[in-house]
Design an enzyme around this catalytic site. Sequence first.
Site, mmCIF file in Angstrom:
data_model
loop_
_atom_site.group_PDB
_atom_site.id
_atom_site.type_symbol
_atom_site.label_atom_id
_atom_site.label_comp_id
_atom_site.label_asym_id
_atom_site.label_seq_id
_atom_site.Cartn_x
_atom_site.Cartn_y
_atom_site.Cartn_z
ATOM 1 N N CYS A 174 -61.740 0.240 49.475
ATOM 2 C CA CYS A 174 -60.348 0.323 48.995
ATOM 3 C C CYS A 174 -60.203 0.212 47.483
ATOM 4 C CB CYS A 174 -59.483 -0.704 49.706
ATOM 5 S SG CYS A 174 -59.833 -2.423 49.292
ATOM 6 N N HIS B 166 -56.796 -6.195 50.310
ATOM 7 C CA HIS B 166 -56.729 -4.734 50.324
ATOM 8 C C HIS B 166 -56.130 -4.307 48.988
ATOM 9 C CE1 HIS B 166 -56.590 -0.665 51.563
ATOM 10 N NE2 HIS B 166 -55.277 -0.600 51.624
ATOM 11 N N ASP C 80 -51.284 4.547 48.442
ATOM 12 C CA ASP C 80 -52.567 4.006 48.893
ATOM 13 C C ASP C 80 -53.498 5.141 49.312
ATOM 14 O OD1 ASP C 80 -54.677 2.625 49.947
ATOM 15 O OD2 ASP C 80 -53.480 1.365 51.275
ATOM 16 N N GLU D 52 -42.153 -17.216 51.515
ATOM 17 C CA GLU D 52 -42.566 -17.402 52.906
ATOM 18 C C GLU D 52 -41.883 -18.618 53.517
ATOM 19 O OE1 GLU D 52 -43.943 -15.724 55.023
ATOM 20 O OE2 GLU D 52 -45.404 -14.350 54.167
ATOM 21 N N GLU E 298 -36.486 -14.657 54.017
ATOM 22 C CA GLU E 298 -37.701 -13.926 54.410
ATOM 23 C C GLU E 298 -37.678 -13.619 55.902
ATOM 24 O OE1 GLU E 298 -41.581 -13.664 56.310
ATOM 25 O OE2 GLU E 298 -40.484 -15.570 56.203
ATOM 26 N N LYS F 5 -57.635 -29.056 59.030
ATOM 27 C CA LYS F 5 -57.759 -28.160 57.884
ATOM 28 C C LYS F 5 -59.081 -28.428 57.170
ATOM 29 C CE LYS F 5 -55.231 -30.938 54.447
ATOM 30 N NZ LYS F 5 -54.166 -30.923 53.430
ATOM 31 N N GLU G 12 -62.757 -28.076 50.515
ATOM 32 C CA GLU G 12 -64.080 -27.868 49.943
ATOM 33 C C GLU G 12 -64.474 -29.049 49.055
ATOM 34 O OE1 GLU G 12 -61.215 -25.319 47.627
ATOM 35 O OE2 GLU G 12 -61.443 -25.712 49.752
ATOM 36 N N GLU H 163 -57.003 -40.398 61.070
ATOM 37 C CA GLU H 163 -57.511 -39.215 60.364
ATOM 38 C C GLU H 163 -59.027 -39.307 60.306
ATOM 39 O OE1 GLU H 163 -55.271 -37.355 56.897
ATOM 40 O OE2 GLU H 163 -57.001 -38.269 55.893
ATOM 41 N N ASP I 296 -61.489 -18.728 54.542
ATOM 42 C CA ASP I 296 -62.328 -17.608 54.088
ATOM 43 C C ASP I 296 -62.876 -17.943 52.706
ATOM 44 O OD1 ASP I 296 -62.042 -15.547 56.209
ATOM 45 O OD2 ASP I 296 -59.920 -15.767 55.714
#
Length: 692
Positions: free
Chosen positions: A276, A332, A357, A446, A451, A482, A485, A544, A587
């Site tokens: 793309c 994308h 696109d 959001e 929205e 959740k 890192e 927790e 991700d």
Amino acid sequence: MAKMIKNVDFHCQSNNSAHRTIEITTKQLIVRRGQSFLLTLEMMKPFRTHDPLALIVETGPAPSEKRGTRSEFGNPSPMYTSDVKAIWKYDIDKRANLQRGIVTLSVTPPADAPVGRYSLSANTLSERTNLGTLVVLFNPWCSDDSVYLPDERERQEYVMNEQGLLYRGTSRYSHPMAWVFGQFEEEMVDICLKMLDINPKHAKDPADDVSARCNPIYVGRVVSAMINSNGDRGVLVGNWSEDYSGGVRPTHWIGSVSILQRWYQNNCHPVKYGQCWVFAGVMCTVMRFLGIPCRVVTNFQSAHDTNNSLTIDTYYNDNGATESKDSVWNFHVWTEGWMKRPDLKKGNSYDGWQVLDPTPQELSQGVYCCGPASVNGILQGEANLKYDMPFVFAEVNADIVKWMVSSRGLKKKMHSDTMTVGQNISTKAVGSNNRNDITDSYKHREGSSKERAIFRRALNRVNSGDDQEGDTNEEPLKLEMKFEEETTMVNGQDIKLKLKLSNKDRTIKKMSIRVNAQAMRYNGKPARNIQSIVQEKTILPRQEVILPIQIAFSVYSKFMVDCDSMKVSAVAIDKQQDDDIYETETDIALEDPSISIKVVDEARVFRTLTLEVEFKNPLNEKLRNCSLTVIGCGLFKSDYVESNVRDLEPNGTLRLRIITMPYKVGMKTVVADFDCSAFRDVKGSCTFEIKP
């Protein structure tokens, strides 16, 4: 009959400079419509203002005044019928010296002239003389042009800038990548006009196609279709597999020019291979050359909705792996072109940026192209407007519905996710290398009521009033999970994460937790499994718990060489309540080691310039099959490739000196690609000024 015109001067240097095409060439006349240019005819004898002199411009195989592809203008002044389009004109310029037979004309192409190459001839009392050719482009500096862009800084960025940044990675780990557009390299004239001339619409009806090139909406759709090779003789073959034999890996490209050169020089056979961001980078080059303001845009967490439902259904199995006919891409990349949209008949409501696109995904009116789709129309949820609005709306704002599928094939809905799709929509900022977040131009915040209302409006537009929105009033989760890192995610180092589980319930939870790591392609397709671990954990009410997760470089390295990212997902099943299933995922796009480029001495045009490229091997292992590619507008006529790089020893440093001779002045960017056995296509860039 005696010859009347002795000589013609197109004033290429001064005209091209005034029309901002001097960067392309001084050898041929390239002008922008709606703006006058000078033309001097040297006559055999003195010229009087009432002497007959008509100019004729023609473009295409069947020039016609009614189609706007032919215009005859001057003295005697022609009588035009009401159906004549795109009328040119000239005035005798004050610089003319008629007594000496020097006739300097100020010629103006209309602001709605079709773009392309024109022949120019002159009719005098005694003869018709062929004067030569010129190229006409769109004009974002002209207020009457449908691509008019008022802001000069934006025109410099979106039309004139030959360098840019494309964004890849994930929504949390976005990485800018330098890209050389190179729209003003001299061969772009022939390449871009050839692209218009071999598009299927031209083959079907040449006269109609050339006439329609007055319209950036039409030209945008044609270019969008011609950048990919699906169904035509387009530029690039798309490939999302792991087999790139017979071509170039998409990640290797660092600019558009060599792709377009290969396509043109190989009799318009498609170049292998693109994905793309490559399609978008090449399209931006062509659009900027043609004069349509254009920018490259990255949508992170981009949905690919195959059936216009505006939902993405994702299925999890007992191992935590996912599958779906629809998909959510890590990112994308598409382009936006700036133009008016009178075809939508809503005044100027939907003028401005339009999604175009070129990546071949779904058919649009039988052709693999997409857009133009009004960005403001997407913001308003007008999913029934031309072109391809439901598909683009879903890319930035679809809902994800997640299902658990048991080993017996039974489906259980886990929850609807209205927040994930369409994050950090990014483009290069005007006048700097900063990232400009343009998410607000595509959708309202959001989770806001506005929205959700727009989403329902889009659903109603697509489904003719049948409201199919997923569940919105779900029970609060009894267990929240959740990932966090612990370290920066650098390729070559171990990945350390924490999985945080919070029991929000008043009961003890005995959980079976499976953590799965998959090597992913950026389009949301899993490539292979890296590791999978299962742990049992008892969590007290309101407690927790932290689970440390480590994925060693020695474990992931062989899987990630040809992959874009890693998906780490966790599925937790309450052993006392089998129906209670919880999931979370992240991700990860690994950061590559850096490659540096330095200018060793002062950069001056037409003088030898030395560049030094340096790369340090961060691994305790030898890097094999090393190669380096370097490009830069005004610096290299074609790609500079250093393929004879020795293997690089563990923790060793590679230093290479590259000698070139700049042939254009101004700010220029050098982009390098370093490839080896452990790291695929590491990028680096350096911007500096080339002085006269």
